[in-house]
Design an enzyme around this catalytic site. Structure first.
Site, PDB file in Angstrom:
ATOM      1  NE  ARG A  79      -2.633   0.953   3.487  1.00  0.00           N
ATOM      2  CZ  ARG A  79      -3.365   0.610   4.549  1.00  0.00           C
ATOM      3  NH1 ARG A  79      -4.602   0.158   4.396  1.00  0.00           N
ATOM      4  NH2 ARG A  79      -2.875   0.702   5.761  1.00  0.00           N
ATOM      5  CE  LYS A 182      -2.438   4.382   7.301  1.00  0.00           C
ATOM      6  NZ  LYS A 182      -3.650   4.993   7.820  1.00  0.00           N
ATOM      7  CD  GLU A 218     -11.979   5.458   4.943  1.00  0.00           C
ATOM      8  OE1 GLU A 218     -12.564   4.401   5.235  1.00  0.00           O
ATOM      9  OE2 GLU A 218     -10.970   5.486   4.235  1.00  0.00           O
TER      10      GLU A 218
HETATM   11  N1  PLP Z   1      -9.386   4.206   6.555  1.00  0.00           N
HETATM   12  C1  PLP Z   1      -8.550   5.154   6.997  1.00  0.00           C
HETATM   13  C2  PLP Z   1      -8.820   6.561   6.626  1.00  0.00           C
HETATM   14  C3  PLP Z   1      -7.444   4.797   7.789  1.00  0.00           C
HETATM   15  O1  PLP Z   1      -6.612   5.719   8.253  1.00  0.00           O
HETATM   16  C4  PLP Z   1      -7.237   3.446   8.109  1.00  0.00           C
HETATM   17  C5  PLP Z   1      -6.081   3.040   8.879  1.00  0.00           C
HETATM   18  O2  PLP Z   1      -5.089   2.644   8.380  1.00  0.00           O
HETATM   19  C6  PLP Z   1      -8.145   2.506   7.628  1.00  0.00           C
HETATM   20  C7  PLP Z   1      -9.206   2.909   6.861  1.00  0.00           C
HETATM   21  C8  PLP Z   1      -7.982   1.052   7.941  1.00  0.00           C
HETATM   22  O3  PLP Z   1      -6.942   0.465   7.198  1.00  0.00           O
HETATM   23  P1  PLP Z   1      -6.152  -0.756   7.779  1.00  0.00           P
HETATM   24  O4  PLP Z   1      -7.132  -1.802   8.138  1.00  0.00           O
HETATM   25  O5  PLP Z   1      -5.269  -1.185   6.656  1.00  0.00           O
HETATM   26  O6  PLP Z   1      -5.412  -0.266   8.949  1.00  0.00           O
HETATM   27  C1  COI Z   2      -4.366   2.897  11.478  1.00  0.00           C
HETATM   28  O1  COI Z   2      -5.382   2.268  11.735  1.00  0.00           O
HETATM   29  O2  COI Z   2      -3.239   2.417  11.488  1.00  0.00           O
HETATM   30  C2  COI Z   2      -4.431   4.270  11.114  1.00  0.00           C
HETATM   31  O3  COI Z   2      -3.621   4.698  10.344  1.00  0.00           O
HETATM   32  C3  COI Z   2      -5.367   5.121  11.746  1.00  0.00           C
HETATM   33  C4  COI Z   2      -4.596   6.288  12.283  1.00  0.00           C
HETATM   34  C5  COI Z   2      -4.794   7.457  11.434  1.00  0.00           C
HETATM   35  C6  COI Z   2      -4.845   6.512  13.718  1.00  0.00           C
END
Ligand code: PLP
Ligand code: COI
Length: 338
Positions: A79, A182, A218
């Site tokens: 990612r 991200k 989101e």
């Molecule tokens: N959406 C946002 C905006 C996030 O910051 C995160 C965190 O990383 C997620 C979703 C969830 O992604 P993940 O499950 O890969 O941590």
């Molecule tokens: C995560 O779940 O790792 C995120 O990046 C969320 C964070 C912005 C607190």
């Protein structure tokens, strides 16, 4: 380690080491270990002025067997490459990313919370443009660094149903913008609305699609999902971050014999779900008690208001069971570091 493991929140805690690597003259240098929490940076660095930065978030756990498990770090590496392509950062090779993450975990071993307390080591990789530019163009020098800290639940209530506010007066990301990456700019764009949600007593803000305000997008720092008719339903949108937790839950739901749908989710469908929640590395799985659409004067309520619903509970127990080694990892999601 003398830390109050049971009462950790989601806050910066100083650990002993971070690792760093600089991209210069078209190539990555050596990975270096540092115990400094600061970074000397050129005042013209592109990350400071133009938000040329990407970060990641992932976790390591101690199992009942005392072994350390990292959850799906290869996915975070991939990612970050997509984020780098999106905003013209130098790409960190998957192997370098994984090596840096594993190194930081092992160097900070004493900060990994013990088994069974609902805490983990949160790992934060960061990739920033450190070369100076005053025109809007990508840096020529980049820094990749990884640090880590022990954390408890992101939402202070832990695995308890929370209240969410639908946000209609802000967008986090545009349809053809950077919401699927991200990158820091998305989070800057969400701060005012998340802070407004907190002030009004909600855990976070739920965004709708920026174009039509018809579909769920989101949910604060996490993806939304809903459960109805033995189906796991989660939004398909170009402006949400493809969550690694969400993709894991979809696979688990299939093993439970559930159907999985990724499609636009109209906001009114909130009335039809039996259970709703948000998922992410930090949020893990967070069930909702109510989702409030203040502008439309509608409140969607779920469950008994106190306990997570049965499907969310099963998803949570299975996911966290795999993460800490209580449940066999038939997916190959965890890497054990000895
Ligand atoms: N959406 C946002 C905006 C996030 O910051 C995160 C965190 O990383 C997620 C979703 C969830 O992604 P993940 O499950 O890969 O941590
Ligand atoms: C995560 O779940 O790792 C995120 O990046 C969320 C964070 C912005 C607190």
């Amino acid at each position: 380690m003398d830390l109050d493991w049971k009462n950790l929140g989601f806050d910066i805690i100083k650990t002993d080491y971070n690792v760093r690597c600089v991209f210069q003259d078209g190539k990555w240098g050596e990975l270096e270990v540092s115990s400094d929490q600061y970074l000397p940076i050129h005042i013209g660095a592109t990350c400071l002025h133009y938000g040329q930065e990407s970060f990641e978030g992932l976790k390591a756990f101690t199992g009942a067997d005392g072994r350390i498990r990292i959850f799906r770090h290869e996915e975070n590496a991939r990612r970050m490459i997509r984020s780098a392509k999106g905003i013209l950062l130098a790409e960190v090779p998957v192997e370098l990313f994984m090596e840096a993450v594993e190194k930081v975990v092992l160097l900070n071993k004493k900060y990994i919370p013990p088994y069974g307390l609902g805490a983990s080591l949160y790992i934060r990789p960061l990739l920033i443009g450190t070369g100076p530019e005053v025109g809007v163009r990508p840096a020529k020098e980049f820094t990749f660094l990884v640090f880590a800290m022990p954390v408890g639940p992101y939402f202070k209530e832990g695995f308890k149903p929370l209240d969410i506010m639908i946000c209609r007066d802000h967008d986090r990301a545009a349809p053809l913008g950077t919401g699927h990456l991200k990158v820091g700019g998305n989070y800057a764009a969400s701060m005012a609305s998340i802070s407004e949600a907190h002030q009004k007593g909600f855990a976070t803000a739920m965004y709708l699609d920026a174009k039509e305000k018809k579909y769920i997008d989101e949910c604060g720092p996490a993806n939304f999902f809903g459960i109805k008719d033995n189906t796991y339903i989660t939004p398909k949108s170009d402006s949400i971050l493809p969550s690694i937790t969400n993709s894991s839950l979809q696979m688990l739901a299939e093993t439970f014999g559930m159907k999985v749908e990724t499609r636009p989710v109209p906001v009114e469908e909130l009335a039809e779900f039996e259970e709703t929640g948000a998922c992410g590395t930090a949020a893990v799985i967070t069930p909702f008690r109510k989702v409030v659409d203040i502008d439309k004067d509608i409140t969607y309520m779920y469950g008994d208001g106190v306990n997570p619903g049965p499907v969310i509970l099963k998803l949570y127990e299975t996911l966290t069971g795999i993460q800490n080694g209580d449940i066999e990892d038939t997916f190959g999601w965890t890497k054990i570091l000895d």
